[in-house]
Scaffold this active site. Sequence first.
Site, PDB file in Angstrom:
ATOM      1  N   ASN A   1      -2.332  -6.285  -5.947  1.00 27.71           N
ATOM      2  CA  ASN A   1      -2.810  -4.913  -5.879  1.00 27.71           C
ATOM      3  C   ASN A   1      -1.722  -4.024  -5.268  1.00 27.71           C
ATOM      4  OD1 ASN A   1      -4.451  -2.739  -5.968  1.00 27.71           O
ATOM      5  ND2 ASN A   1      -5.709  -3.306  -4.202  1.00 27.71           N
TER       6      ASN A   1
ATOM      7  N   ARG B   1      -0.985 -11.727   8.930  1.00 29.18           N
ATOM      8  CA  ARG B   1      -2.338 -12.340   9.032  1.00 29.18           C
ATOM      9  C   ARG B   1      -2.803 -12.716  10.431  1.00 29.18           C
ATOM     10  NH1 ARG B   1      -3.211 -10.159   4.304  1.00 29.18           N
ATOM     11  NH2 ARG B   1      -2.666 -11.420   2.479  1.00 29.18           N
TER      12      ARG B   1
ATOM     13  N   HIS C   1      -1.746 -15.992   0.893  1.00 33.37           N
ATOM     14  CA  HIS C   1      -3.127 -16.446   0.697  1.00 33.37           C
ATOM     15  C   HIS C   1      -3.073 -17.949   0.494  1.00 33.37           C
ATOM     16  CE1 HIS C   1      -4.944 -12.494   0.483  1.00 33.37           C
ATOM     17  NE2 HIS C   1      -4.042 -12.111  -0.414  1.00 33.37           N
TER      18      HIS C   1
ATOM     19  N   HIS D   1       2.404  -8.725   5.439  1.00 32.18           N
ATOM     20  CA  HIS D   1       1.101  -9.073   6.024  1.00 32.18           C
ATOM     21  C   HIS D   1       1.274 -10.420   6.707  1.00 32.18           C
ATOM     22  CE1 HIS D   1      -0.994  -5.908   3.695  1.00 32.18           C
ATOM     23  NE2 HIS D   1      -0.077  -6.187   2.777  1.00 32.18           N
TER      24      HIS D   1
ATOM     25  N   HIS E   1       7.053  -3.775   4.760  1.00 31.53           N
ATOM     26  CA  HIS E   1       5.675  -4.045   4.340  1.00 31.53           C
ATOM     27  C   HIS E   1       5.416  -5.547   4.233  1.00 31.53           C
ATOM     28  CE1 HIS E   1       2.327  -2.544   1.431  1.00 31.53           C
ATOM     29  NE2 HIS E   1       1.978  -3.719   1.929  1.00 31.53           N
TER      30      HIS E   1
ATOM     31  N   ASP F   1      -3.155   0.166   4.617  1.00 33.70           N
ATOM     32  CA  ASP F   1      -2.782  -0.620   3.430  1.00 33.70           C
ATOM     33  C   ASP F   1      -3.807  -1.698   3.090  1.00 33.70           C
ATOM     34  OD1 ASP F   1      -0.813  -1.325   1.337  1.00 33.70           O
ATOM     35  OD2 ASP F   1      -0.922  -3.247   2.355  1.00 33.70           O
TER      36      ASP F   1
ATOM     37  N   ASP G   1       5.863  -6.617   0.407  1.00 32.92           N
ATOM     38  CA  ASP G   1       4.387  -6.754   0.372  1.00 32.92           C
ATOM     39  C   ASP G   1       4.014  -8.237   0.452  1.00 32.92           C
ATOM     40  OD1 ASP G   1       1.714  -6.249   0.320  1.00 32.92           O
ATOM     41  OD2 ASP G   1       1.661  -5.375  -1.686  1.00 32.92           O
TER      42      ASP G   1
ATOM     43  N   HIS H   1       4.270   0.297  -2.167  1.00 32.46           N
ATOM     44  CA  HIS H   1       4.283  -0.450  -3.435  1.00 32.46           C
ATOM     45  C   HIS H   1       3.970   0.353  -4.709  1.00 32.46           C
ATOM     46  CE1 HIS H   1       0.035  -0.460  -2.382  1.00 32.46           C
ATOM     47  NE2 HIS H   1       0.102  -1.522  -1.601  1.00 32.46           N
TER      48      HIS H   1
HETATM   49  O1  DOR Z   1      -1.995  -7.461  -3.298  1.00 26.94           O
HETATM   50  C1  DOR Z   1      -2.198  -7.009  -2.185  1.00 26.94           C
HETATM   51  N1  DOR Z   1      -2.453  -7.810  -1.142  1.00 26.94           N
HETATM   52  N2  DOR Z   1      -2.156  -5.675  -1.999  1.00 26.94           N
HETATM   53  C2  DOR Z   1      -2.525  -5.110  -0.842  1.00 26.94           C
HETATM   54  O2  DOR Z   1      -2.474  -3.909  -0.755  1.00 26.94           O
HETATM   55  C3  DOR Z   1      -3.014  -5.949   0.281  1.00 26.94           C
HETATM   56  C4  DOR Z   1      -2.462  -7.317   0.179  1.00 26.94           C
HETATM   57  C5  DOR Z   1      -3.134  -8.305   1.114  1.00 26.94           C
HETATM   58  O3  DOR Z   1      -3.337  -7.986   2.290  1.00 26.94           O
HETATM   59  O4  DOR Z   1      -3.421  -9.429   0.680  1.00 26.94           O
END
Ligand code: DOR
Length: 441
Positions: free
Chosen positions: A293, A79, A324, A77, A75, A167, A320, A247
């Site tokens: 989240n 981007r 950002h 991301h 899991h 997700d 996860d 998660h």
């Molecule tokens: O905290 C999170 N960020 N939970 C998620 O399910 C998505 C993720 C994100 O893509 O930033």
Amino acid sequence: MPVDGEVLIFRNVRAKDPACELDAVVDVVVEEGRVSRVGVDASESLKPELLAEQRRAVVIDASNRWLLPAFVDLHAHLREPGHEYKEDVHSGLRAAAAGGYAHVCVMPNTNPVNDTRSVTELMLRRAREFNGPRLHPIGAITVGQRGEQLTEMADLRDAGAIGVSDDGVCVMNSQVMRRALEYAANFDMPVIQHCEDHDLTQGADMHEGEVSSRLGLRGWPRVAEDVILARDVLLAEYTGARYHAAHLSTQGAVRIMQEAKSRGISATAEVTPHHLLLTDEAVIGYQTACKVNPPLRERGDVDALVNALADGVIDAVATDHAPHSSLEKDCEFSAASPGLIGLELCFGLLLGLTDTSRLSLNRLIDALSTAPAKIAGIAPPSLQVGSAAELVLVDPEATWEFDPRHAHSKSHNTPFSGKPLKGRVDMTVAAGRVVFQRTPS
Ligand code: DOR
């Protein structure tokens, strides 16, 4: 850095692979991208051959180090496409290599969403250019992650997707979820759910409890996760399909998984390092680095998650990894985006749990490598002779701090910067070659 074709020798390393009951101080030899010898005198016995064939060997004195099967993240991301200023496939895979990962499964909440073959192919092409840890795309369950119309899963699968997930959002409609499970079962792909009843979490910023009341922030109650997980487990039983819960964060979810497993339902689950370590108290001071989240919960949840991981009720650790930038994090709490990075930190965060909880080292290794590989349908990294060389060399005694200035990820959103970590990745071998080697500081 050693390259393909060379012989790589780890001398006097503590080789640990619970899947093949290996735990011994030995030499481990990698030849032509495969583990070729494991044994106390493996490098000595190789010497005459190397001399005769005039082959070069790179010898790593690995005393006091452990060699483990490389990690698999279910899991992350990355981007790309769409938000490359936060992370892109190359920077994400660089971070993964530094964290000990040979395989990274990548979520589809990109822009555009990975709901078509073309986005899946783009991710794979970018990963091939990088030539490091392998990227495994996860396609969306529904078009645009809107929860309505199923994607062409057959097409996504053909293009290389290893599973499907929306997700970031939950598939709320039970009929859509049922059909998704039935459709994905044709291709033996897991359906990975983000368990959140959005009606129960509207406007929520953090876990619903005493801390959210004190901070004046809207709460995300545990039941919003539990109610979806309970429904999905029943749907998994009804359809016989492969279901995986992303998660998990609550003690109720642990109870539901426990029952599902005891009844033989094909449901698996993952937990993140942050949910194993932090409580909602970390949010005090409106710490946007701790906005995530599902949200950080309470001590009882953390303890239940650690015990569930120790017992195998939760199968795998997943990062996860959610990069950002300061644009999304250096702002008012309610406006901040949820998520934190994890690929470079995961092992250093979790090794300490094997000293302070019931989590055994063998179970941790399994949860970082073998178990997630099986869920993703990837051949598990292994130290067995003949296996593809997918290995991680770690220094279990190293204490260190994560310094964002030296991060491989483009984003630095973690509450763990500057905190003492124990256990550090020194080298990662993936796709038969060294993809990361720590430069001595
Ligand atoms: O905290 C999170 N960020 N939970 C998620 O399910 C998505 C993720 C994100 O893509 O930033």
